[in-house]
Design a protein around this motif. Sequence first.
Motif, mmCIF file in Angstrom:
data_model
loop_
_atom_site.group_PDB
_atom_site.id
_atom_site.type_symbol
_atom_site.label_atom_id
_atom_site.label_comp_id
_atom_site.label_asym_id
_atom_site.label_seq_id
_atom_site.Cartn_x
_atom_site.Cartn_y
_atom_site.Cartn_z
ATOM 1 N N ILE A 80 -52.652 15.985 -13.550
ATOM 2 C CA ILE A 80 -51.601 16.999 -13.588
ATOM 3 C C ILE A 80 -52.015 18.217 -12.778
ATOM 4 O O ILE A 80 -53.180 18.388 -12.410
ATOM 5 C CB ILE A 80 -51.262 17.397 -15.039
ATOM 6 N N LYS A 81 -51.070 19.084 -12.509
ATOM 7 C CA LYS A 81 -51.305 20.239 -11.649
ATOM 8 C C LYS A 81 -52.143 21.291 -12.361
ATOM 9 O O LYS A 81 -52.247 21.317 -13.580
ATOM 10 C CB LYS A 81 -49.968 20.842 -11.209
ATOM 11 N N TRP A 82 -52.698 22.205 -11.547
ATOM 12 C CA TRP A 82 -53.582 23.229 -12.073
ATOM 13 C C TRP A 82 -52.875 24.130 -13.073
ATOM 14 O O TRP A 82 -53.456 24.505 -14.105
ATOM 15 C CB TRP A 82 -54.143 24.071 -10.922
ATOM 16 N N ARG A 83 -51.654 24.518 -12.800
ATOM 17 C CA ARG A 83 -50.970 25.460 -13.680
ATOM 18 C C ARG A 83 -50.745 24.864 -15.062
ATOM 19 O O ARG A 83 -50.845 25.571 -16.073
ATOM 20 C CB ARG A 83 -49.649 25.906 -13.067
ATOM 21 N N TYR A 84 -50.477 23.562 -15.114
ATOM 22 C CA TYR A 84 -50.306 22.923 -16.415
ATOM 23 C C TYR A 84 -51.645 22.784 -17.137
ATOM 24 O O TYR A 84 -51.718 22.910 -18.367
ATOM 25 C CB TYR A 84 -49.648 21.558 -16.238
ATOM 26 N N ASN A 85 -52.698 22.530 -16.391
ATOM 27 C CA ASN A 85 -54.018 22.472 -17.002
ATOM 28 C C ASN A 85 -54.422 23.810 -17.605
ATOM 29 O O ASN A 85 -54.903 23.879 -18.751
ATOM 30 C CB ASN A 85 -55.058 22.046 -15.964
ATOM 31 N N LEU A 86 -54.256 24.877 -16.841
ATOM 32 C CA LEU A 86 -54.627 26.207 -17.333
ATOM 33 C C LEU A 86 -53.768 26.612 -18.525
ATOM 34 O O LEU A 86 -54.272 27.200 -19.500
ATOM 35 C CB LEU A 86 -54.504 27.226 -16.207
ATOM 36 N N MET A 87 -52.486 26.308 -18.453
ATOM 37 C CA MET A 87 -51.619 26.625 -19.581
ATOM 38 C C MET A 87 -52.001 25.827 -20.824
ATOM 39 O O MET A 87 -52.021 26.356 -21.947
ATOM 40 C CB MET A 87 -50.167 26.347 -19.206
ATOM 41 N N LEU A 88 -52.359 24.561 -20.638
ATOM 42 C CA LEU A 88 -52.743 23.720 -21.766
ATOM 43 C C LEU A 88 -54.032 24.217 -22.415
ATOM 44 O O LEU A 88 -54.132 24.292 -23.649
ATOM 45 C CB LEU A 88 -52.907 22.276 -21.289
ATOM 46 N N PHE A 89 -55.019 24.574 -21.598
ATOM 47 C CA PHE A 89 -56.273 25.063 -22.166
ATOM 48 C C PHE A 89 -56.094 26.427 -22.827
ATOM 49 O O PHE A 89 -56.710 26.709 -23.871
ATOM 50 C CB PHE A 89 -57.344 25.143 -21.083
ATOM 51 N N ALA A 90 -55.280 27.301 -22.259
ATOM 52 C CA ALA A 90 -55.019 28.595 -22.892
ATOM 53 C C ALA A 90 -54.340 28.413 -24.247
ATOM 54 O O ALA A 90 -54.702 29.073 -25.237
ATOM 55 C CB ALA A 90 -54.162 29.454 -21.966
ATOM 56 N N MET A 91 -53.381 27.499 -24.302
ATOM 57 C CA MET A 91 -52.721 27.231 -25.573
ATOM 58 C C MET A 91 -53.673 26.601 -26.575
ATOM 59 O O MET A 91 -53.654 26.937 -27.774
ATOM 60 C CB MET A 91 -51.524 26.310 -25.345
ATOM 61 N N ALA A 92 -54.565 25.708 -26.112
ATOM 62 C CA ALA A 92 -55.514 25.070 -27.022
ATOM 63 C C ALA A 92 -56.475 26.085 -27.614
ATOM 64 O O ALA A 92 -56.737 26.087 -28.832
ATOM 65 C CB ALA A 92 -56.281 23.974 -26.290
#
Length: 454
Positions: A80-92
């Motif tokens: 997946i794209k970087w923005r989704y990765n960063l958003m997912l980790f921030a939410m986690a």
Amino acid sequence: MEYAQRHVRKTISNSSRGVVGGGGAGGGVQGPNRRANANFSKRMRRRLVYKNGEVNITQTNIRKRRRRYLADIFTTLVDIKWRYNLMLFAMAFTLSWLIFALIWWLVCFSHGDLDNVGNQSWRPCVMEIKSFTSALLFSIETQHTIGYGFRHTTEECPEAIVLMMFQSCFGVICQALMTGIVFAKLSRPKKRAETLMFSKSACICKQDGDMCLLLRVGDMRKSQIVEAHIRAVLIKKKITKEGDVLPLYQFDVDLGFGEGRDRLFLVWPVIIVHKIDQDSPFWELSPEDLYREQFELIVILEGIVESTGMTTQARSSYLPGEVLWGHRFERLVTFQKENGQYQIDFSRFHNTIPVDTPTCSAKELAEMTAAGQTPDQTFCATRNPDDLEDEEEDEEEDNTSLASKSDRYLKHNGHYVIKRHGAAQTDYFGDDFDSSKLSSSTDLGSQDLSETLL
């Protein structure tokens, strides 16, 4: 499709009866425009593989797709794209902080620590937790081992000790997962493939007495691709003996597998040669047939990245309008005698020059050669500038079929300077590009200081 059929009928009718030129005394009847037909063929056929290597395929109606993606969560997160990765980790991280803060607050509330705030004789489970905000701060400090020193657990509550151990393990696992995914995304071999170059056009010319298909590949990095090998397939419609139509049949294109020419040493740009023999899908293809055919030549270059040891794959494709009949690639490797180094001029990577090539197919050429005959005509890519028309430029950055760019001819000193694919190149009338007469046209110095090799 209805518009395309009407356009095809209109083009055929105009070509059969000729188009009257207008607007001047020199207007006359023009014959069928081969270049326009080629461009129309390219527009009609959408790419399966874009020039940058991406595949033009959309998958639908897959049962349990999300469940299968979650089963391989690491690959899913890497893809997946970087923005989704960063958003997912921030939410986690945020959710884990809040959930553990709530648990810490409940532990302190059940032990009665919140009712005895300020009581010096009371021994709380966690020191300095007075509200949910202080529990949130303690949760962040525990998970990331910050340890400011004001809040810490005591031996009064065993459940607090167990909770601290569990949150510490969870924090380490979460950070390790994020570090691994970030490293995997940064070191993906797909990014290494972006520095591998394919020529924008392929060429068909005569080489060693046989008709050959040429294309050029190169690597712009100094770190080499280890065990590099190349292969190609031709995507074309096939009709079986039973009458079944296979619209996307894959024909194998031999790039010298039996002779080992498909294994490359990419220290400089290499010209890949496909000998058009009776086993080749181009065996019965003539210049006129080339502009009418609908196919896609997909080239795949694979190798091991020297710095990481991972396998990478670079892809590109060529449509019929991107195959130049009667051309060969311009040489770009020069030995500099002044410093003893080999110099590669990548500004000429996509440039081609015309050569005399028979207008017949490879099959007809082989039959005439066997009969001791010579072709009546040879195809030379030099054309009259007055017969050329400006063509539309496609600006979709390799996500649609590569439209032919306008050719501008400027006659100068016995040769034509052509604007093709956004780069200037020179079309010479002679066969020897490296003769002393043409050495002044290069930018690599005089003949006594440099020597063109490849």
